[in-house]
Write a protein that holds these residues in place. Structure first.
Motif, PDB file in Angstrom:
ATOM      1  N   ALA B 123      41.901  -8.825  -4.326  1.00 35.46           N
ATOM      2  CA  ALA B 123      41.579  -7.498  -4.868  1.00 35.46           C
ATOM      3  C   ALA B 123      42.341  -6.390  -4.174  1.00 35.46           C
ATOM      4  N   ASP B 124      43.304  -6.787  -3.345  1.00 32.17           N
ATOM      5  CA  ASP B 124      44.114  -5.771  -2.694  1.00 32.17           C
ATOM      6  C   ASP B 124      43.280  -4.812  -1.843  1.00 32.17           C
ATOM      7  N   THR B 125      42.138  -5.278  -1.410  1.00 33.61           N
ATOM      8  CA  THR B 125      41.264  -4.415  -0.607  1.00 33.61           C
ATOM      9  C   THR B 125      41.843  -4.253   0.798  1.00 33.61           C
ATOM     10  N   GLU B 126      41.868  -3.014   1.253  1.00 32.29           N
ATOM     11  CA  GLU B 126      42.272  -2.789   2.641  1.00 32.29           C
ATOM     12  C   GLU B 126      41.082  -3.077   3.530  1.00 32.29           C
ATOM     13  N   VAL B 127      41.262  -3.911   4.531  1.00 35.94           N
ATOM     14  CA  VAL B 127      40.127  -4.270   5.383  1.00 35.94           C
ATOM     15  C   VAL B 127      40.515  -4.194   6.855  1.00 35.94           C
ATOM     16  N   GLU B 128      39.642  -3.621   7.642  1.00 41.32           N
ATOM     17  CA  GLU B 128      39.787  -3.675   9.098  1.00 41.32           C
ATOM     18  C   GLU B 128      38.502  -4.258   9.653  1.00 41.32           C
ATOM     19  N   HIS B 129      38.560  -4.753  10.876  1.00 43.69           N
ATOM     20  CA  HIS B 129      37.315  -5.245  11.457  1.00 43.69           C
ATOM     21  C   HIS B 129      37.299  -5.097  12.968  1.00 43.69           C
ATOM     22  N   VAL B 130      36.068  -5.204  13.511  1.00 42.86           N
ATOM     23  CA  VAL B 130      35.907  -5.218  14.961  1.00 42.86           C
ATOM     24  C   VAL B 130      35.066  -6.449  15.277  1.00 42.86           C
ATOM     25  N   VAL B 131      35.346  -7.059  16.407  1.00 43.11           N
ATOM     26  CA  VAL B 131      34.535  -8.198  16.852  1.00 43.11           C
ATOM     27  C   VAL B 131      33.731  -7.738  18.073  1.00 43.11           C
ATOM     28  N   VAL B 132      32.428  -7.704  17.905  1.00 44.45           N
ATOM     29  CA  VAL B 132      31.559  -7.242  18.994  1.00 44.45           C
ATOM     30  C   VAL B 132      31.247  -8.416  19.917  1.00 44.45           C
ATOM     31  N   ASN B 133      31.387  -8.190  21.217  1.00 45.60           N
ATOM     32  CA  ASN B 133      31.127  -9.282  22.184  1.00 45.60           C
ATOM     33  C   ASN B 133      30.419  -8.722  23.407  1.00 45.60           C
ATOM     34  N   ASP B 134      29.179  -8.317  23.204  1.00 47.95           N
ATOM     35  CA  ASP B 134      28.480  -7.565  24.248  1.00 47.95           C
ATOM     36  C   ASP B 134      27.681  -8.410  25.225  1.00 47.95           C
ATOM     37  N   ASP B 135      27.603  -9.709  25.008  1.00 48.31           N
ATOM     38  CA  ASP B 135      26.697 -10.524  25.810  1.00 48.31           C
ATOM     39  C   ASP B 135      27.281 -10.812  27.188  1.00 48.31           C
ATOM     40  N   VAL B 136      26.763 -10.147  28.205  1.00 55.62           N
ATOM     41  CA  VAL B 136      27.333 -10.305  29.539  1.00 55.62           C
ATOM     42  C   VAL B 136      26.934 -11.616  30.198  1.00 55.62           C
ATOM     43  N   ALA B 137      26.037 -12.366  29.569  1.00 59.37           N
ATOM     44  CA  ALA B 137      25.602 -13.627  30.184  1.00 59.37           C
ATOM     45  C   ALA B 137      26.721 -14.658  30.168  1.00 59.37           C
ATOM     46  N   VAL B 138      27.590 -14.521  29.181  1.00 63.57           N
ATOM     47  CA  VAL B 138      28.644 -15.514  29.025  1.00 63.57           C
ATOM     48  C   VAL B 138      29.924 -14.932  29.606  1.00 63.57           C
ATOM     49  N   GLU B 139      30.541 -15.703  30.450  1.00 63.79           N
ATOM     50  CA  GLU B 139      31.824 -15.282  30.988  1.00 63.79           C
ATOM     51  C   GLU B 139      32.852 -15.296  29.875  1.00 63.79           C
ATOM     52  N   VAL B 184      29.582  -1.344  25.677  1.00 63.96           N
ATOM     53  CA  VAL B 184      28.212  -1.862  25.546  1.00 63.96           C
ATOM     54  C   VAL B 184      28.062  -3.241  26.181  1.00 63.96           C
ATOM     55  N   GLY B 185      26.906  -3.453  26.797  1.00 64.72           N
ATOM     56  CA  GLY B 185      26.610  -4.760  27.379  1.00 64.72           C
ATOM     57  C   GLY B 185      25.157  -5.119  27.137  1.00 64.72           C
ATOM     58  N   THR B 186      24.902  -6.411  27.002  1.00 63.12           N
ATOM     59  CA  THR B 186      23.555  -6.909  26.686  1.00 63.12           C
ATOM     60  C   THR B 186      23.290  -8.183  27.464  1.00 63.12           C
ATOM     61  N   MET B 187      22.039  -8.364  27.851  1.00 66.00           N
ATOM     62  CA  MET B 187      21.638  -9.672  28.400  1.00 66.00           C
ATOM     63  C   MET B 187      20.220  -9.969  27.951  1.00 66.00           C
ATOM     64  N   GLY B 188      19.989 -11.235  27.572  1.00 63.36           N
ATOM     65  CA  GLY B 188      18.703 -11.611  26.994  1.00 63.36           C
ATOM     66  C   GLY B 188      18.027 -12.746  27.738  1.00 63.36           C
ATOM     67  N   MET B 189      16.754 -12.939  27.431  1.00 67.08           N
ATOM     68  CA  MET B 189      15.982 -14.028  28.042  1.00 67.08           C
ATOM     69  C   MET B 189      14.912 -14.498  27.069  1.00 67.08           C
ATOM     70  N   ALA B 190      14.466 -15.728  27.254  1.00 69.97           N
ATOM     71  CA  ALA B 190      13.437 -16.297  26.373  1.00 69.97           C
ATOM     72  C   ALA B 190      12.272 -16.831  27.178  1.00 69.97           C
ATOM     73  N   LEU B 191      11.068 -16.529  26.695  1.00 66.16           N
ATOM     74  CA  LEU B 191       9.856 -17.165  27.223  1.00 66.16           C
ATOM     75  C   LEU B 191       9.581 -18.458  26.471  1.00 66.16           C
ATOM     76  N   THR B 192       9.982 -18.469  25.197  1.00 65.95           N
ATOM     77  CA  THR B 192       9.767 -19.662  24.366  1.00 65.95           C
ATOM     78  C   THR B 192      10.990 -19.860  23.488  1.00 65.95           C
ATOM     79  N   SER B 193      11.124 -21.042  22.984  1.00 67.30           N
ATOM     80  CA  SER B 193      12.159 -21.332  21.999  1.00 67.30           C
ATOM     81  C   SER B 193      11.714 -20.775  20.646  1.00 67.30           C
ATOM     82  N   CYS B 194      12.640 -20.683  19.716  1.00 70.10           N
ATOM     83  CA  CYS B 194      12.212 -20.379  18.364  1.00 70.10           C
ATOM     84  C   CYS B 194      12.117 -21.676  17.563  1.00 70.10           C
ATOM     85  N   VAL B 195      11.537 -21.557  16.388  1.00 70.72           N
ATOM     86  CA  VAL B 195      11.362 -22.707  15.504  1.00 70.72           C
ATOM     87  C   VAL B 195      12.063 -22.372  14.190  1.00 70.72           C
ATOM     88  N   THR B 196      13.061 -23.133  13.811  1.00 71.01           N
ATOM     89  CA  THR B 196      13.736 -22.858  12.543  1.00 71.01           C
ATOM     90  C   THR B 196      12.940 -23.499  11.401  1.00 71.01           C
TER      91      THR B 196
END
Ligand SMILES: Nc1ncnc2c1ncn2[C@@H]1O[C@H](COP(=O)(O)OP(=O)(O)O)[C@@H](O)[C@H]1O
Ligand SMILES: Nc1ncnc2c1ncn2[C@@H]1O[C@H](COP(=O)(O)OP(=O)(O)O)[C@@H](O)[C@H]1O
Ligand SMILES: [Mg+2]
Ligand SMILES: [Mg+2]
Ligand SMILES: [Mg+2]
Ligand SMILES: [Mg+2]
Lengths: 210, 332, 332, 210
Positions: B123-139, B184-196
């Motif tokens: 469709a000849d669409t002009e597209v730009e993008h950004v890749v967000v990678n804020d998770d500081v837990a992962v090197e 931006v930076g983020t770090m997360g933690m879990a008390l429990t797993s999730c259930v899919t």
């Protein structure tokens, strides 16, 4: 083999793979639970069920059918395995345009491996499907080109090689895929994508042997 | 595990129907992509995002004035397919091109890259993008597939959305989205797993006295398993990891998110925020805005993440700009 | 059971500190009551609410322009004490009196009644109140302490808040709050019990194939225990109970809430909304506004409630009026 | 008993009650879990700990101390039990202004029961604390006024009566309090507030006997 037989063989192979993945769905998901996000079984099962529907509807030569299976995977699976399995089948299918022979299957296998490496930016030892594919493709080519084996024998060797590749993924640390986020904790777990790759090869061998 | 669902296989489709029934949205025909009902909006860049489902209100919950024009929903925790993303992009092109916010994870990146090529070709669409990678837990190293994109993405949606809303072009949006991503930076933690819905059992087992630190948003285990700690200790740990990564000077103004993973009572998130703000205060940082709630979830997981965004005048103005979406509303 | 807390006894106090750190709020000195930072607002009736904690964003999350001026937080699931409510009322009196929204439950009613007497005695504050009792699961009969006040209370906050904002007097606010209370019905269900910080274990045990229907919001068991059903069946059941109670004519316009109990993924609430809207449609009712999210929670309980409010022009206008609070924002 | 002794007796009683409620906290909460919201133990424990602090700080006659305990409960407990226990102690304390005697304790007991009934809009048989209080208060008055017993004997009888009241709450359906929401499901569970009322009376008896 004439084209009709070859086309039918592709359909049979996709069916065998779809059945196998349905059986292994829970096992693959368990593997992905340990170091990923617990969906590889569902992804592969959903993908190959759709792929089977597509190859059953598709007319054409073997290359068309393999391509149709690839398109089905790309548009149905998503995730990492969708573009990797599907895109690679799509690309590699071009090598089968002149039919299925010892030479074209070697070219197919190499092209498939290359595409996975390119899209995934992965190399052997990263604890991915590449680790199952690399020994399998290398062994297949060597068996045919150096040892002059029949394709079916070569495929048997390739399957054994893939199995060692899968086993090899367990003791190493992941560098690609979700498992890489776990760092050293990924060690000790078998890679799901390598495992499903082995199943595909095992089913190909089974179909070829019959 | 009990869930409010019919068949697991139908949950994404039925969720989208429920969203469309509640909000000013429509489905892109034959896909699991959703756009604002008046898309494409002429005269502005279309802003799109997408990814696996299970992170609600992310992604479609941020569609509306001042934020996204559309979002593609994959299966639970699975990137949407390239052809659906491509249709989404085309449905959001009002003539000024489309900007995609992609979270760094190989599935999303591969599918969005393919989709962008497809939209450009078809469709000849002009597209730009950004890749967000804020998770500081992962090197971010040779030994990983790079830092993950997690809750900081919401700040990027907000900021890029405000840019698009005020009529900026693709290049300008890209510049600012990249700045936000770097800040931006983020770090997360879990008390429990999730259930899919598919698996119906916890993705990982966690003992009654254990927690996971450094989790992503797909129910994957974290980078480290430790003993249960008090919320103050947990908050200190997460905040320290983020602040170490950002290396902010005293007096820097920041915006923060205390994000719930889906199963955490809001009460507890406020207890986290209490400690976070006192940590920032001790370090001489100025909190200009503090968000507390479920912004980027992992189904029913209990746990939280902490996001810190370094601000400058431009980013502040964009964060404060009006937005009207199901998941986030900023009044004039 | 793991929670993001320090000491269970401190959780309410620390939550309130975290709220004040995030939003434009302040504590009423020496109490667990919270008011907008510029309270009392001169020239308008002060609107207050309150009740046990554990229902966040209820109550303090609805403080802001167009909704509440203040809220008193009791211990988890325990009504705030009368003396604190009385201080709250006095802190919100800008000269035009104070209106209290009380949820029907004996603890709240007794403590608010005492508080109102105290405020009238101590500070000559003019006070009116409404008791919301929207829970259709409980029969309003001699055999109960009346229907409980549950999620429909949020509609009453919004509507009374819009009245106060536009400068209406106590009597007018009372008239409209009572109309809203009469027009609203709610019914809830639980997939799991919640876990209070104090007890640290589920309040009730529920088998893997069982659910509770007709629950309140305090983790109490419901009126009926049944087998697990599909979400469509559950939604039908809840919607039917509410609609039977409201007895609406074809063509009536309604506003709805699909409310999560705190631990339910938003994904699932949208799946509920999908069915709810189709049930309403089948009955010839017109949904004018549909809210989906966590408005009135029970800590980490998994489950949902369905609220339906019968609208007329006046109520529609008040629902649509602007509001700016942490838990609900309606832009101009 | 002189006033000093009476004042000290009130402090001792509040202390004994606070200790007892601390011990019974989990049990009361379990009872409240079944038909309420699992906080009655925490409420009573928190309330009487504060009441104890207050009566330790408060100087004055027995009535002042009882009132201080009531104020502490009202301002610390919240919930249904806060205004019921606290408000009733506050009101009934007025009956002790002339000291603790057989007559004033009868008046105190009746006033306390009346206040609970009024605030709670509850009557006997509603499965609340009223069911423990009613037989206790009736028995106490009759023992003193009709049977001419010593207050301490009368209290012993009242405790036995309260115990039967508590047991009576189990097989009946609740009409007041959170348990009423359960309808018929409330049958078969003992009422927490009646139970804590019994503990209070048991401790009063204990302190009086010493
Ligand atoms: N970058 C990559 N290169 C090669 N293979 C990869 C890469 N990322 C993931 N994989 C393979 O994909 C598998 C996971 O597939 P799947 O679970 O279906 O997708 P997702 O990771 O998106 O959930 C991994 O086990 C691994 O073998
Ligand atoms: N209306 C009432 N009248 C008399 N007693 C009541 C009433 N409501 C509740 N109670 C008593 O209070 C007890 C519950 O107290 P508690 O659990 O501390 O408060 P809440 O019900 O607010 O959680 C019940 O077991 C009952 O004995
Ligand atoms: Mg996976
Ligand atoms: Mg996935
Ligand atoms: Mg309570
Ligand atoms: Mg209780």
């Amino acid at each position: 083999m004439d084209q009709e037989t070859q086309t039918e063989a592709v359909r049979t192979a996709v069916e065998a793979i779809a059945d196998r993945l349905a059986d292994e769905k829970d096992h693959l998901t368990d593997l992905d639970s340990a170091i990923g996000d617990a969906d590889h079984g569902a992804n592969m099962d959903r993908g190959f069920r759709t792929a089977l529907e597509r190859v059953e509807e598709t007319d054409g030569d073997p290359a068309d059918l393999v391509k149709a299976a690839g398109v089905a995977l790309v548009s149905e699976v998503g995730g990492a395995s969708g573009p990797l399995y599907g895109g690679s089948l799509m690309k590699a299918s071009q090598e089968l345009e002149d039919g299925i022979t010892a030479d074209t299957t070697v070219a197919f296998a190499e092209r498939y491996l290359e595409t996975v490496e390119e899209r995934g930016k992965a190399s052997v030892g990263d604890k991915t499907m590449v680790d199952a594919l690399t020994p399998a493709v290398h062994t297949y080519r060597k068996s045919i080109e150096v040892d002059d084996r029949e394709p079916i024998d070569a495929l048997g060797k390739a399957v054994d090689a893939a199995r060692r590749g899968v086993e090899f993924t367990t003791p190493i640390r992941a560098k690609k895929g979700r498992a890489s986020y776990l760092g050293w904790r990924s060690v000790g777990h078998q890679d799901p994508g390598a495992t499903s790759t082995l199943y595909l090869l095992e089913e190909l061998l089974d179909v070829a042997t019959e | 595990m009990k869930k409010l669902i019919n068949e697991p296989a139908d949950v994404v489709d039925e969720m989208l129907e429920g969203m469309v029934a509640a909000h000013d949205l429509r489905r892109v025909d034959g896909t699991e992509a959703v756009v604002r009902s008046d898309a494409p909006v002429e005269g502005k860049v279309g802003l799109v995002s997408g990814g696996g489902s299970g992170h609600e209100p992310t992604h479609a919950g941020y569609i509306g004035d001042g934020m996204l024009d559309g979002a593609a929903a994959g299966e639970v925790f699975t990137s949407p397919t390239a052809d659906q993303v491509s249709e989404l992009i085309q449905a959001c092109d009002g003539g000024e091109g489309v900007f995609c916010v992609v979270k760094n994870y190989e599935g999303d990146v591969m599918n969005f890259e393919t989709a962008i090529e497809m939209a450009e070709m078809e469709a000849d669409t002009e597209v730009e993008h950004v890749v967000v990678n804020d998770d500081v837990a992962v090197e971010d190293s040779l030994y990983t597939s790079g830092r993950r994109g997690v809750c900081g993405t919401i700040f990027v949606h907000k900021i890029a959305g405000a840019m698009a809303q005020r009529g900026e072009d693709l290049a300008e949006i890209k510049r600012v989205a990249e700045k936000a991503t770097e800040n931006v930076g983020t770090m997360g933690m879990a008390l429990t797993s999730c259930v899919t819905p598919e698996k119906g059992e916890p993705t990982f087992d966690l003992g009654e006295d254990e927690i996971e630190l450094g989790i992503g948003i797909h129910g994957e285990p974290g980078t480290e398993r430790t003993e249960l700690m008090s919320v103050d200790e947990i908050t200190d740990h997460l905040a320290e990891a983020v602040l170490e990564d950002l290396e902010l000077e005293t007096g820097t103004e920041v915006a923060t998110i205390v994000n719930g993973m889906g199963g955490t009572p809001l009460m507890e998130l406020y207890v986290v925020n209490r400690r976070l703000q006192s940590v920032l205060d001790d370090r001489g940082l100025e909190t200009w805005d503090a968000w507390v709630g479920d912004y980027m979830t992992s189904l029913d997981m209990m746990g939280c993440s902490i996001t810190v965004l370094e601000l400058d005048d431009e980013l502040m103005e964009l964060l404060a700009a009006p937005a009207e979406t199901p998941g986030l509303t900023v009044p004039e």
